[in-house]
Motif scaffolding. Structure first.
Motif, PDB file in Angstrom:
ATOM      1  N   MET A 191       0.842  -1.206   0.000  1.00  0.00           N
ATOM      2  CA  MET A 191       0.000   0.000   0.000  1.00  0.00           C
ATOM      3  C   MET A 191       0.870   1.247   0.000  1.00  0.00           C
ATOM      4  O   MET A 191       0.573   2.209  -0.674  1.00  0.00           O
ATOM      5  CB  MET A 191      -0.899   0.032   1.237  1.00  0.00           C
ATOM      6  N   LYS A 235     -11.824  -0.924   2.880  1.00  0.00           N
ATOM      7  CA  LYS A 235     -11.195  -0.253   1.736  1.00  0.00           C
ATOM      8  C   LYS A 235     -11.600   1.195   1.548  1.00  0.00           C
ATOM      9  O   LYS A 235     -11.146   1.850   0.617  1.00  0.00           O
ATOM     10  CB  LYS A 235     -11.494  -1.057   0.460  1.00  0.00           C
ATOM     11  N   GLU A 239      -8.687   3.804   1.409  1.00  0.00           N
ATOM     12  CA  GLU A 239      -7.951   3.734   0.151  1.00  0.00           C
ATOM     13  C   GLU A 239      -8.798   4.339  -0.966  1.00  0.00           C
ATOM     14  O   GLU A 239      -8.280   5.019  -1.847  1.00  0.00           O
ATOM     15  CB  GLU A 239      -7.620   2.274  -0.200  1.00  0.00           C
TER      16      GLU A 239
END
Lengths: 236, 236
Positions: free
Chosen positions: B1, B145, B148
Motif C-alpha cells: 500500500m 477499503k 484507500e
DNA sequence: AGCCATAGTGTCAACGTTGACAGGCAGGCT
DNA sequence: AGCCTGCCTGTCAACGTTGACACTATGGCT
C-alpha cells in the motif's frame, strides 16, 4: 484504526451534535499524534464576507486572538484550502507574509501542523487542521498518515456539513420548480428573458414570471443573484 | 500500500499523461480487487450540457453503448456524485429507474461496483468507480477499503484535473484585475452598477467599464454570465 | 368544493444594461 | 520616450429587467 471508522461513521450517520462529532474527530487526531485539531467550514456566499464556522480545541486565548485580529482573512492555510484539495504542511515560507500570525500561533503551542481541504457539492469548503507543539512533521509521517487524513477530513466535513449547512445556507431549502430551474439555467448561460422565451417556447412575460418566483424563493436581490446562488449551490 | 502512494504521488506531481495516470489508478484498483475502474470529470458549465471527460477500462462495447444511448445523462451514480461526497454502492434499488442501463452493465461484466465522488475548488466534480464481475461487495470489504478509496479518488482527481481542467475550462486562464473581481463580486451579490459605483467610490460608468472588460476576458455573453462563471470557478 | 402550487399570459412605467463614440492619468517595461 | 495595462470618466440610444396591476387554467390535496 478500524475502531475509529466504525465510531465516526456511526456517529455521523446518526446525527450527532457538532461538538460531539468534533470530539470524536479530535480523539482520532490525538491517536494520530496531534494534540490540536480544528475544523473550519466556509459557505460559498455572500462573496464579500462569506459565512464561516470554526470549531477547534486550540488554547482559548489563541482562539480569541485569531478572531479579534481577523486572522481568518489572511491565514495562508485558509487561502490554500479555498484553491486546492492538496494537503498543506505549515512552514516558515507559508507564513512569510503573515509573520505575526505565525509567531503568535507558535507561542500558543501551535508549532507543527498540516491541513487537508475538502469541498462538497453545495460549494461549501472545509479544512481539517491537525497540529502539535513538539516534534516536527517529516515526509515519512505525512506519507504514513495521508490516507487517514483525507478520510478524516472528508468524514468530518460530511458530518459537520449535515448540521451546519442548513443553518449557514437556509436558501438551500428553497424548493425550485422545474421551470424555475430551467429559467435560471438559461439565465446563467447569459440568455436574456426573450431569448429564454424562444428557447422554452413560452412568452417573455412567463419567463420573467418564473425568474421572479425563483428570485423570491432564494431571497435574492435580482435574477443575477438568484442565478448565482442556484449555480453555486449546485441547484442547476 | 505504501508502494502505491509513492508511485501515484510521484506520478501526479510530475505531469503524467492522462492515460498513464489512469493506468496507475487502474493498477491500484486491481490490487484492491477490482478489475474495472473508471474516472469521470465534469466541468461546472455550460449548465445545459456540461463538458465531461471519462476514462475507463470497461469493455469497449459497453463504453460505446453507454455513449450512444446517452446513459451519462441518466446514470444514477453520476447523479449521486453531483450531489454528495459519500461513497455509493451499486444496487438494484439504485438502478430501479434505469433497468436497461443496469441490465446491460451486468451483461458487460459490470456486476458489483462502488463509486467515490470528489469535488474541487474550480467546481469540477469527479467520480472514481471500482467494479468487478464476480464477488459481491459486503460491508466489511467496504469498511476495509474506504480509506484507500477516498484517497485514490482524490489523488486521481487532482492528477486528472491538472491536465484536463485547462482543456475543459480555458476561461480559467483569464487574468482578472482586482477591480474586475471586485465589480463581479458585487454583481454576484445582486448589486446594480450604480450601487457598486457608490460602494467602490467610482462612477457608474467606471463600474460598467470594468464589468465589460471582465465579461470580455471570460468570453461571457453578459455580466450575469461573467459573474456566474467567476463565482463557480472560485475566482471571487 | 375550496385551496394551493405550478404554469401560462397581458400592459405599462421606472429603472438597469450594453455598446459605440471619445478621452485622461499613473506605473511598469523596453 | 514610447508602449502597454489598469484604472478612471463622459454621453446617448437601443435594449433588457423589474414590479405592480389583472387574469386563466390545470392537477393534487383535504
Amino acid at each position: 484504526m478500524k475502531a475509529w471508522q466504525e465510531e465516526l461513521l456511526q456517529g455521523s450517520i446518526s446525527a450527532l451534535s457538532e461538538q460531539e462529532l468534533f470530539n470524536r474527530v479530535a480523539r482520532i487526531a490525538r491517536d494520530l499524534g496531534f494534540d490540536y485539531c480544528a475544523y473550519g467550514l466556509r459557505a460559498p456566499y455572500p462573496f464579500s464576507q462569506p459565512r464561516t464556522v470554526m470549531i477547534n480545541n486550540y488554547p482559548d486565548h489563541w482562539q480569541a486572538r485569531y478572531r479579534d485580529r481577523g486572522y481568518l482573512a489572511v491565514d495562508p492555510t485558509v487561502q490554500h484550502a479555498l484553491r486546492s484539495l492538496q494537503p498543506l504542511v505549515w512552514s516558515d515560507s507559508l507564513f512569510a507574509r503573515t509573520p505575526e500570525l505565525w509567531e503568535e500561533a507558535r507561542a500558543a503551542g501551535l508549532a507543527f501542523g498540516w491541513a487537508q481541504p475538502c469541498r462538497d457539492a453545495t460549494g461549501v469548503s472545509g479544512m481539517l487542521t491537525l497540529a502539535r507543539s513538539a516534534e516536527a512533521l517529516h515526509a515519512t509521517e505525512l506519507a504514513d498518515k495521508q490516507m487517514e487524513m483525507i478520510w478524516l477530513a472528508q468524514s468530518a466535513h460530511v458530518g459537520m456539513a449535515r448540521s451546519v449547512v442548513p443553518r449557514l445556507l437556509p436558501e438551500m431549502r428553497a424548493k425550485l420548480s422545474a421551470r424555475e430551474i430551467e429559467m435560471l439555467r438559461w439565465t446563467a448561460e447569459g440568455k436574456t428573458s426573450s431569448e429564454i422565451a424562444d428557447l422554452a417556447n413560452i412568452s417573455k412575460r412567463t419567463a420573467d414570471f418564473h425568474l421572479n418566483n425563483a428570485t423570491a424563493k432564494l431571497n435574492a436581490a435580482n435574477k443575477t443573484a438568484a442565478a448565482i446562488m442556484a449555480a453555486v449551490l449546485g441547484l442547476l
